[in-house]
Design a protein around this motif. Structure first.
Motif, PDB file in Angstrom:
ATOM      1  N   SER A  79      -2.647 -13.610   6.027  1.00 25.15           N
ATOM      2  CA  SER A  79      -2.169 -12.547   5.139  1.00 25.15           C
ATOM      3  C   SER A  79      -2.901 -11.220   5.350  1.00 25.15           C
ATOM      4  O   SER A  79      -2.802 -10.317   4.529  1.00 25.15           O
ATOM      5  CB  SER A  79      -2.301 -12.982   3.673  1.00 25.15           C
ATOM      6  OG  SER A  79      -3.656 -13.232   3.355  1.00 25.15           O
ATOM      7  N   GLN A  80      -3.613 -11.099   6.447  1.00 24.84           N
ATOM      8  CA  GLN A  80      -4.393  -9.889   6.726  1.00 24.84           C
ATOM      9  C   GLN A  80      -3.731  -9.107   7.863  1.00 24.84           C
ATOM     10  O   GLN A  80      -3.358  -9.673   8.882  1.00 24.84           O
ATOM     11  CB  GLN A  80      -5.825 -10.257   7.117  1.00 24.84           C
ATOM     12  CG  GLN A  80      -6.773  -9.100   7.214  1.00 24.84           C
ATOM     13  CD  GLN A  80      -7.288  -8.635   5.872  1.00 24.84           C
ATOM     14  OE1 GLN A  80      -7.286  -9.369   4.902  1.00 24.84           O
ATOM     15  NE2 GLN A  80      -7.730  -7.404   5.805  1.00 24.84           N
ATOM     16  N   TYR A  81      -3.599  -7.786   7.663  1.00 21.16           N
ATOM     17  CA  TYR A  81      -2.980  -6.907   8.658  1.00 21.16           C
ATOM     18  C   TYR A  81      -3.835  -5.681   8.869  1.00 21.16           C
ATOM     19  O   TYR A  81      -4.554  -5.246   7.975  1.00 21.16           O
ATOM     20  CB  TYR A  81      -1.570  -6.493   8.209  1.00 21.16           C
ATOM     21  CG  TYR A  81      -0.619  -7.664   8.211  1.00 21.16           C
ATOM     22  CD1 TYR A  81       0.188  -7.923   9.301  1.00 21.16           C
ATOM     23  CD2 TYR A  81      -0.569  -8.535   7.132  1.00 21.16           C
ATOM     24  CE1 TYR A  81       1.031  -9.011   9.326  1.00 21.16           C
ATOM     25  CE2 TYR A  81       0.269  -9.634   7.143  1.00 21.16           C
ATOM     26  CZ  TYR A  81       1.066  -9.866   8.237  1.00 21.16           C
ATOM     27  OH  TYR A  81       1.891 -10.955   8.263  1.00 21.16           O
ATOM     28  N   ARG A  82      -3.737  -5.119  10.053  1.00 18.23           N
ATOM     29  CA  ARG A  82      -4.463  -3.899  10.412  1.00 18.23           C
ATOM     30  C   ARG A  82      -3.446  -2.766  10.525  1.00 18.23           C
ATOM     31  O   ARG A  82      -2.415  -2.898  11.189  1.00 18.23           O
ATOM     32  CB  ARG A  82      -5.178  -4.102  11.746  1.00 18.23           C
ATOM     33  CG  ARG A  82      -6.065  -2.963  12.162  1.00 18.23           C
ATOM     34  CD  ARG A  82      -6.826  -3.267  13.459  1.00 18.23           C
ATOM     35  NE  ARG A  82      -7.633  -4.489  13.351  1.00 18.23           N
ATOM     36  CZ  ARG A  82      -7.392  -5.604  14.045  1.00 18.23           C
ATOM     37  NH1 ARG A  82      -6.420  -5.683  14.901  1.00 18.23           N
ATOM     38  NH2 ARG A  82      -8.168  -6.662  13.878  1.00 18.23           N
ATOM     39  N   LEU A  83      -3.749  -1.642   9.889  1.00 17.83           N
ATOM     40  CA  LEU A  83      -2.879  -0.471   9.963  1.00 17.83           C
ATOM     41  C   LEU A  83      -3.042   0.180  11.328  1.00 17.83           C
ATOM     42  O   LEU A  83      -4.153   0.516  11.728  1.00 17.83           O
ATOM     43  CB  LEU A  83      -3.234   0.521   8.854  1.00 17.83           C
ATOM     44  CG  LEU A  83      -2.409   1.794   8.793  1.00 17.83           C
ATOM     45  CD1 LEU A  83      -0.958   1.483   8.452  1.00 17.83           C
ATOM     46  CD2 LEU A  83      -2.993   2.753   7.769  1.00 17.83           C
ATOM     47  N   VAL A  84      -1.935   0.346  12.031  1.00 17.06           N
ATOM     48  CA  VAL A  84      -1.940   0.961  13.354  1.00 17.06           C
ATOM     49  C   VAL A  84      -1.575   2.434  13.254  1.00 17.06           C
ATOM     50  O   VAL A  84      -2.175   3.282  13.907  1.00 17.06           O
ATOM     51  CB  VAL A  84      -0.971   0.223  14.310  1.00 17.06           C
ATOM     52  CG1 VAL A  84      -0.909   0.900  15.661  1.00 17.06           C
ATOM     53  CG2 VAL A  84      -1.365  -1.235  14.434  1.00 17.06           C
ATOM     54  N   ALA A  85      -0.589   2.744  12.422  1.00 24.37           N
ATOM     55  CA  ALA A  85      -0.137   4.131  12.261  1.00 24.37           C
ATOM     56  C   ALA A  85       0.602   4.263  10.939  1.00 24.37           C
ATOM     57  O   ALA A  85       1.117   3.284  10.403  1.00 24.37           O
ATOM     58  CB  ALA A  85       0.780   4.530  13.420  1.00 24.37           C
ATOM     59  N   GLY A  86       0.652   5.482  10.445  1.00 26.35           N
ATOM     60  CA  GLY A  86       1.380   5.739   9.215  1.00 26.35           C
ATOM     61  C   GLY A  86       1.481   7.218   8.931  1.00 26.35           C
ATOM     62  O   GLY A  86       0.675   8.006   9.419  1.00 26.35           O
ATOM     63  N   PRO A  87       2.459   7.584   8.126  1.00 25.76           N
ATOM     64  CA  PRO A  87       2.687   8.995   7.827  1.00 25.76           C
ATOM     65  C   PRO A  87       1.719   9.598   6.813  1.00 25.76           C
ATOM     66  O   PRO A  87       1.612  10.812   6.680  1.00 25.76           O
ATOM     67  CB  PRO A  87       4.114   9.011   7.282  1.00 25.76           C
ATOM     68  CG  PRO A  87       4.287   7.657   6.667  1.00 25.76           C
ATOM     69  CD  PRO A  87       3.475   6.727   7.535  1.00 25.76           C
ATOM     70  N   ARG A  88       1.009   8.735   6.073  1.00 25.09           N
ATOM     71  CA  ARG A  88       0.063   9.172   5.038  1.00 25.09           C
ATOM     72  C   ARG A  88      -0.850   7.999   4.730  1.00 25.09           C
ATOM     73  O   ARG A  88      -0.756   6.957   5.352  1.00 25.09           O
ATOM     74  CB  ARG A  88       0.819   9.628   3.785  1.00 25.09           C
ATOM     75  CG  ARG A  88       1.636   8.522   3.129  1.00 25.09           C
ATOM     76  CD  ARG A  88       2.543   9.016   2.018  1.00 25.09           C
ATOM     77  NE  ARG A  88       3.285   7.964   1.391  1.00 25.09           N
ATOM     78  CZ  ARG A  88       4.380   7.375   1.892  1.00 25.09           C
ATOM     79  NH1 ARG A  88       4.840   7.759   3.053  1.00 25.09           N
ATOM     80  NH2 ARG A  88       4.991   6.418   1.230  1.00 25.09           N
ATOM     81  N   SER A  89      -1.706   8.161   3.769  1.00 23.90           N
ATOM     82  CA  SER A  89      -2.572   7.049   3.359  1.00 23.90           C
ATOM     83  C   SER A  89      -1.705   5.920   2.811  1.00 23.90           C
ATOM     84  O   SER A  89      -0.813   6.151   1.981  1.00 23.90           O
ATOM     85  CB  SER A  89      -3.554   7.513   2.290  1.00 23.90           C
ATOM     86  OG  SER A  89      -4.205   6.402   1.720  1.00 23.90           O
TER      87      SER A  89
END
Length: 127
Positions: A79-89
């Motif tokens: 259930s753990q994920y790493r943020l790779v990219a995003g438009p904002r926080s």
């Protein structure tokens, strides 16, 4: 504008710590000194933990993906994920506000794996 200043200010602060004489004491024991400095200067990855009692990873990833967020699974942590990219926080999403996930460093999930608590046991988290 403020976000850019904060990121720039934080980067400058980190770089000043890297150049600090206090880290020089490790130079003799760190085989790749430039790599060590680069690792310290790199931003810490943002991790999230899906609250499985409230949503599914697939559903959450679908909703966040529709908003432009890209996440990758952390191997061995379902259930753990790493943020790779995003438009904002990612903290500014309705999904976070609703408590569908926690922003959590991946390393903080390791004690749970090591302790393997069973239902009814209590664990005191002093972090």
């Amino acid at each position: 504008m403020t976000g850019e200043w904060v990121e720039s200010h934080e980067y400058d602060l980190i770089m000043s710590k890297i150049r600090s004489p206090s880290l020089d004491r490790y130079r003799d024991i760190v085989p790749d000194w430039p790599g060590f400095q680069a690792a310290i200067a790199a931003p810490e990855p943002v991790g999230i933990r899906v609250r499985l009692g409230l949503t599914t990873p697939e559903g959450l990833l679908r909703h966040l993906g529709a908003q432009g967020f890209a996440l990758e699974p952390v191997p061995g942590l379902a259930s753990q994920y790493r943020l790779v990219a995003g438009p904002r926080s990612i903290a500014q999403t309705i999904e976070h506000w609703l408590g569908l996930f926690h922003i959590q460093q991946t390393v903080m999930t390791l004690p749970v794996l090591a302790l393997a608590p069973t239902p009814g046991e209590r664990v005191l988290d002093l972090c």
